[in-house]
Design a protein around this motif. Structure first.
Motif, PDB file in Angstrom:
ATOM      1  N   GLU A  49      44.764  48.041  43.200  1.00 63.43           N
ATOM      2  CA  GLU A  49      44.309  46.722  43.648  1.00 63.43           C
ATOM      3  C   GLU A  49      44.420  45.726  42.498  1.00 63.43           C
ATOM      4  O   GLU A  49      44.123  46.059  41.341  1.00 63.43           O
ATOM      5  N   LEU A  50      44.868  44.519  42.820  1.00 59.20           N
ATOM      6  CA  LEU A  50      44.850  43.417  41.871  1.00 59.20           C
ATOM      7  C   LEU A  50      43.696  42.499  42.283  1.00 59.20           C
ATOM      8  O   LEU A  50      43.839  41.680  43.201  1.00 59.20           O
ATOM      9  N   PRO A  51      42.523  42.640  41.665  1.00 55.94           N
ATOM     10  CA  PRO A  51      41.326  41.917  42.118  1.00 55.94           C
ATOM     11  C   PRO A  51      41.492  40.406  42.148  1.00 55.94           C
ATOM     12  O   PRO A  51      40.938  39.733  43.026  1.00 55.94           O
ATOM     13  N   THR A  52      42.230  39.853  41.177  1.00 58.12           N
ATOM     14  CA  THR A  52      42.371  38.399  41.127  1.00 58.12           C
ATOM     15  C   THR A  52      43.142  37.859  42.326  1.00 58.12           C
ATOM     16  O   THR A  52      42.988  36.696  42.707  1.00 58.12           O
ATOM     17  N   LEU A  53      43.997  38.712  42.935  1.00 55.55           N
ATOM     18  CA  LEU A  53      44.743  38.301  44.136  1.00 55.55           C
ATOM     19  C   LEU A  53      44.054  38.782  45.407  1.00 55.55           C
ATOM     20  O   LEU A  53      44.372  38.297  46.499  1.00 55.55           O
ATOM     21  N   GLY A  54      43.152  39.759  45.261  1.00 53.19           N
ATOM     22  CA  GLY A  54      42.472  40.313  46.426  1.00 53.19           C
ATOM     23  C   GLY A  54      43.394  41.135  47.307  1.00 53.19           C
ATOM     24  O   GLY A  54      43.182  41.238  48.518  1.00 53.19           O
ATOM     25  N   LYS A  55      44.439  41.740  46.716  1.00 49.64           N
ATOM     26  CA  LYS A  55      45.410  42.521  47.489  1.00 49.64           C
ATOM     27  C   LYS A  55      45.644  43.874  46.835  1.00 49.64           C
ATOM     28  O   LYS A  55      45.451  44.041  45.630  1.00 49.64           O
ATOM     29  N   VAL A 106      43.352  48.029  39.321  1.00 49.59           N
ATOM     30  CA  VAL A 106      42.260  49.006  39.353  1.00 49.59           C
ATOM     31  C   VAL A 106      42.322  49.843  40.625  1.00 49.59           C
ATOM     32  O   VAL A 106      43.083  49.544  41.558  1.00 49.59           O
ATOM     33  N   THR A 107      41.508  50.891  40.641  1.00 45.53           N
ATOM     34  CA  THR A 107      41.285  51.632  41.874  1.00 45.53           C
ATOM     35  C   THR A 107      40.694  50.678  42.908  1.00 45.53           C
ATOM     36  O   THR A 107      39.767  49.929  42.584  1.00 45.53           O
ATOM     37  N   PRO A 108      41.216  50.663  44.136  1.00 39.62           N
ATOM     38  CA  PRO A 108      40.711  49.711  45.139  1.00 39.62           C
ATOM     39  C   PRO A 108      39.189  49.744  45.273  1.00 39.62           C
ATOM     40  O   PRO A 108      38.576  50.813  45.314  1.00 39.62           O
ATOM     41  N   LYS A 109      38.598  48.545  45.279  1.00 42.34           N
ATOM     42  CA  LYS A 109      37.163  48.324  45.494  1.00 42.34           C
ATOM     43  C   LYS A 109      36.281  48.908  44.383  1.00 42.34           C
ATOM     44  O   LYS A 109      35.073  49.082  44.573  1.00 42.34           O
ATOM     45  N   SER A 110      36.873  49.215  43.221  1.00 47.80           N
ATOM     46  CA  SER A 110      36.075  49.753  42.113  1.00 47.80           C
ATOM     47  C   SER A 110      35.547  48.666  41.202  1.00 47.80           C
ATOM     48  O   SER A 110      34.680  48.916  40.364  1.00 47.80           O
ATOM     49  N   LEU A 111      36.061  47.446  41.343  1.00 50.29           N
ATOM     50  CA  LEU A 111      35.668  46.347  40.473  1.00 50.29           C
ATOM     51  C   LEU A 111      35.066  45.241  41.322  1.00 50.29           C
ATOM     52  O   LEU A 111      35.671  44.815  42.310  1.00 50.29           O
ATOM     53  N   LYS A 112      33.868  44.793  40.958  1.00 52.53           N
ATOM     54  CA  LYS A 112      33.231  43.756  41.758  1.00 52.53           C
ATOM     55  C   LYS A 112      33.222  42.435  41.004  1.00 52.53           C
ATOM     56  O   LYS A 112      33.256  42.390  39.774  1.00 52.53           O
TER      57      LYS A 112
END
Length: 574
Positions: A161-167, A208-214
């Motif tokens: 997952e790329l948290p900054t893009l939400g994808k 990151v691993t999906p949904k591991s970073l909030k």
């Protein structure tokens, strides 16, 4: 800073020609924070840092000259009370010679020792965290993300997952040092190939691993002021906050200096208590009034850690327990880095932090009440006094009943009732006063004012009131009832040891604080004072108490009962 967990050693390089410069100071701060992280490893494995002084062949006298000695002095001042303090300081030259070869061998040997035994957590113990430093398209292949694995592991065909893009994207392939590999783990440099990603939408970020970073808008860090930052750190000001791969503006509130210094407060209960208000960072709590801000470039005393609540201007993604640096990057200060530490609580928790200011008012003893005998040790002591000069005339004492009053010896009582109409009041001490008070003694109303409390309440929940103890009235021999004259056969007054008719009384009214007026328990001719301390019971309710005094001259008495008692309840002598 987010890569501190995989750094095995730090080499601080100082030019012998220029000595300590701005960048040297800031590199020392960052290196010190990295080495602090490694201190969590076993002592025999953590290693140390190394300091290298370069270009010694370009200064007069080389390593034996005054210039070199001055540079070493500057370095020792810079590294005082840091993790570099006891590191080896090694010279290095730029021109090839027999001496430079010896310098290089010493440096390589020290670097080898400084690494210690690298310790890596098992890849399965934490989520995958990949710091991306470059992103580019590869024609016919996809988009390549290059960077370093800081935690966890990744395999081909897994999803990131790329948290900054939400994808999220599926991993098509992985390369490490130009070789195709099936997986990567902590510490590896790698290129990850994904499809469907437009590289122009991405800058330096993390995968990151999906949904591991909030996403968080605030946090609490345990931080330490950088000694080389010579300006004060005030609560309510904004700093550039660097966490993980992000730098964002954040407003700071410093707290916990007193609690850490006096109580050794730990991070486990950081949100479970109140804190004294701090206007800013306090280097040493004992010296807070004389040394709040030290104008010296390098302090000679160690700075104490404390907590800092940080509220960010925007949401950011950071790894758990990451390190944090607060700085003033827009300034031309000698050192722009102000403080550093570690995040201990993630999230915007400002509403759970309660800050207070200590307040105190003084009153004086105006009158001493009667002494009583404390049953547990048979000691004759005062259980109450009358005080003055705390409230004005006509004050509504009902608003202040129950407030705790502390003597000069630290004994705690509470305001029980008004005394007259001149603003005087009675203070009851449930356990009694072990030290006899005198008229004119100081008494203290200590309380806390909580910042932001609109009720203007006097908070005293930190002061503990002792439990009540049993007591009896002191009866002097001259106060005992005289025997009747022999003219008439009048009934004798009941003595303490005599049996009296067992009567049943009833509660007439409540006086508050568990004290009630009871009638019918004694005949009018009985001296109730002789029965103070006798046990009584509430019929049908299983409640017990004791007689604490007479009330009037018709056999009525005052009793003290703990529990739910109502007017009309039947009272019996036990």
């Amino acid at each position: 800073m987010s890569a501190a967990s995989i750094v095995d050693s730090v080499i601080l390089v100082v030019s012998a020609v220029s000595s300590v410069q701005l960048q040297t100071v800031e590199c020392c701060v960052i290196g010190d924070a990295v080495l602090e992280k490694r201190k969590k490893q076993p002592k025999d494995k953590r290693g140390t840092g190394v300091i290298v002084v370069t270009k010694v062949d370009l200064i007069q006298g080389g390593v034996t000259g005054e210039k070199y000695a001055s540079v070493i002095s500057d370095i020792k001042s810079l590294t005082l009370h840091t993790n570099f303090e006891n590191c080896p300081i090694l010279p290095c030259s730029i021109s090839p010679s027999s001496s430079s070869s010896s310098f290089h061998n010493s440096i390589l040997s020290s670097i080898n020792l400084s690494c210690g035994v690298p310790v890596r957590p098992p890849p399965s113990s934490s989520p995958f965290y990949f710091q991306i430093d470059h992103c580019f398209p590869s024609k016919g292949v996809g988009t390549i993300l290059t960077g370093t694995v800081l935690s966890g592991s990744l395999k081909v065909n897994e999803t990131i997952e790329l948290p900054t893009l939400g994808k999220s994207y599926k991993v098509k392939g992985i390369q490490s040092f130009s070789s195709n590999v099936l997986s990567i783990k902590v510490g590896d440099r790698a290129g990850i190939c994904v499809t469907g990603l437009d590289s122009s939408n991405l800058e330096r970020t993390v995968a990151v691993t999906p949904k591991s970073l909030k996403s968080i808008r605030g946090c609490v860090g345990k931080v330490k002021r950088v000694r080389m930052f010579k300006y004060g750190l005030k609560s309510g000001t904004k700093f550039h906050m660097s966490l993980g791969n992000e730098t964002v503006m954040g407003e700071v509130t410093f707290f916990g200096g007193k609690e850490i210094h006096e109580e050794g407060l730990t991070v486990e209960n950081v949100l479970d208590r109140d804190y004294v208000v701090q206007e800013g960072y306090v280097d040493c709590w004992e010296e807070r009034f004389v040394d709040t801000v030290d104008p010296m470039r390098y302090k000679t005393t160690e700075i104490e850690e404390q907590y800092c609540y940080i509220k960010f201007d925007r949401s950011i993604y950071v790894p758990r327990k990451c390190q944090v640096i607060g700085s003033r990057l827009d300034s031309d200060f000698e050192c722009r880095l102000a403080f550093c530490g570690e995040v201990v609580v993630e999230g915007e928790v400002g509403d759970r932090l309660r800050f207070y200011t200590e307040k105190e008012k003084i009153c004086w003893v105006s009158k001493l009440d009667s002494k009583f005998v404390r049953q547990e040790d048979s000691k004759e002591i005062f259980f109450s006094v009358v005080c003055r000069d705390l409230f004005g005339k006509g004050a509504q004492m009902n608003n202040f009943k129950g407030l705790k009053i502390v003597t000069k010896n630290g004994e705690v009582g509470h305001i029980s009732e008004a005394f007259g109409t001149e603003g005087k009041f009675r203070v009851e001490f449930p356990k009694g006063l072990d030290t006899d008070p005198t008229v004119g003694d100081e008494m203290h109303l200590k309380f806390r004012k909580v910042r932001g409390d609109k009720t203007n309440k006097m908070w005293q929940d930190h002061i503990k009131l002792p439990e009540k103890v049993n007591r009896k009235v002191i009866v002097e021999e001259s106060e005992l009832p005289k025997p009747p004259e022999k003219k008439k056969a009048a009934p004798k007054p009941a003595a303490k040891s005599e049996k009296i008719d067992k009567l049943v009384g009833a509660v007439d009214k409540s006086k508050g604080d568990g004290v009630y007026i009871v009638s019918g328990l004694f005949k009018p001719e009985v001296d109730v004072k002789l029965h103070v301390g006798d046990s009584i019971a509430v019929a049908g309710k299983g409640l017990t108490g004791q007689i604490v005094g007479a009330f009037g001259k018709a056999g009525k008495c005052k009793v003290e009962i703990s529990g739910d008692v109502e007017v009309g309840d039947k009272i019996e002598l036990v």
